[in-house]
Design a protein around this motif. Structure first.
Motif, PDB file in Angstrom:
ATOM      1  N   ILE A  62      22.949  -3.498  29.310  1.00  0.00           N
ATOM      2  CA  ILE A  62      21.914  -4.528  29.279  1.00  0.00           C
ATOM      3  C   ILE A  62      21.316  -4.643  30.671  1.00  0.00           C
ATOM      4  N   SER A  63      19.998  -4.585  30.756  1.00  0.00           N
ATOM      5  CA  SER A  63      19.311  -4.639  32.043  1.00  0.00           C
ATOM      6  C   SER A  63      18.091  -5.539  31.916  1.00  0.00           C
ATOM      7  N   ASP A  64      17.956  -6.489  32.826  1.00  0.00           N
ATOM      8  CA  ASP A  64      16.813  -7.410  32.829  1.00  0.00           C
ATOM      9  C   ASP A  64      16.621  -8.090  31.476  1.00  0.00           C
ATOM     10  N   ALA A 105      18.346  -5.161  25.978  1.00  0.00           N
ATOM     11  CA  ALA A 105      19.473  -4.331  25.556  1.00  0.00           C
ATOM     12  C   ALA A 105      19.121  -2.849  25.681  1.00  0.00           C
ATOM     13  N   GLN A 106      19.991  -2.106  26.339  1.00  0.00           N
ATOM     14  CA  GLN A 106      19.858  -0.655  26.446  1.00  0.00           C
ATOM     15  C   GLN A 106      20.814   0.030  25.471  1.00  0.00           C
ATOM     16  N   PRO A 129      21.504  -7.075  21.366  1.00  0.00           N
ATOM     17  CA  PRO A 129      21.363  -5.679  20.938  1.00  0.00           C
ATOM     18  C   PRO A 129      21.159  -5.575  19.430  1.00  0.00           C
ATOM     19  N   GLU A 130      20.442  -4.548  19.027  1.00  0.00           N
ATOM     20  CA  GLU A 130      20.231  -4.295  17.601  1.00  0.00           C
ATOM     21  C   GLU A 130      21.529  -3.782  16.989  1.00  0.00           C
ATOM     22  N   LYS A 157      18.998   4.863  22.745  1.00  0.00           N
ATOM     23  CA  LYS A 157      19.813   3.760  23.244  1.00  0.00           C
ATOM     24  C   LYS A 157      21.277   4.180  23.258  1.00  0.00           C
ATOM     25  N   ILE A 158      22.053   3.513  24.102  1.00  0.00           N
ATOM     26  CA  ILE A 158      23.474   3.815  24.227  1.00  0.00           C
ATOM     27  C   ILE A 158      24.196   3.278  22.988  1.00  0.00           C
TER      28      ILE A 158
END
Length: 96
Positions: free
Chosen positions: A38-40, A43-44, A76-77, A87-88
């Motif tokens: 997770i950045s800014d 969700a990554q 996050p999804e 995405k990771i």
């Protein structure tokens, strides 16, 4: 010293000099890495669960999603097994 002893002595010196140089270089390099999910507040990552997930697995997936949101502000999804679109993936299953 005989020629053979000098040869092996020189090889040993070169070995230790190379070893000390390598250790010194590695000491200055940061050898650690991290994985940002997770950045800014975005969700990554994506939570992936099996197609045949039980009620408990689906509930645990939702709990994980909620707690990540509470911690970071990003939700996050979730996804049944499939393509994560760059995405990771965080795989969630009782088989893990």
């Amino acid at each position: 010293m005989t020629e053979i002893k000098q040869y092996y002595w020189r090889k040993t010196q070169i070995f230790y000099i190379t070893l000390i140089t390598l250790i010194s270089i590695l000491g200055f390099i940061n050898c650690s890495w991290s994985l940002t999910i997770i950045s800014d507040e975005k969700a990554q990552c994506i939570i992936v669960y099996p197609q045949n997930a039980s009620v408990q697995e689906k509930s645990a997936t939702e709990d994980l999603q909620v707690y990540l949101y509470k911690i970071s502000g990003a939700r996050p999804e979730t996804l049944h097994e499939g393509i994560t679109h760059g995405k990771i993936p965080i795989y969630w299953s009782h088989k893990c």
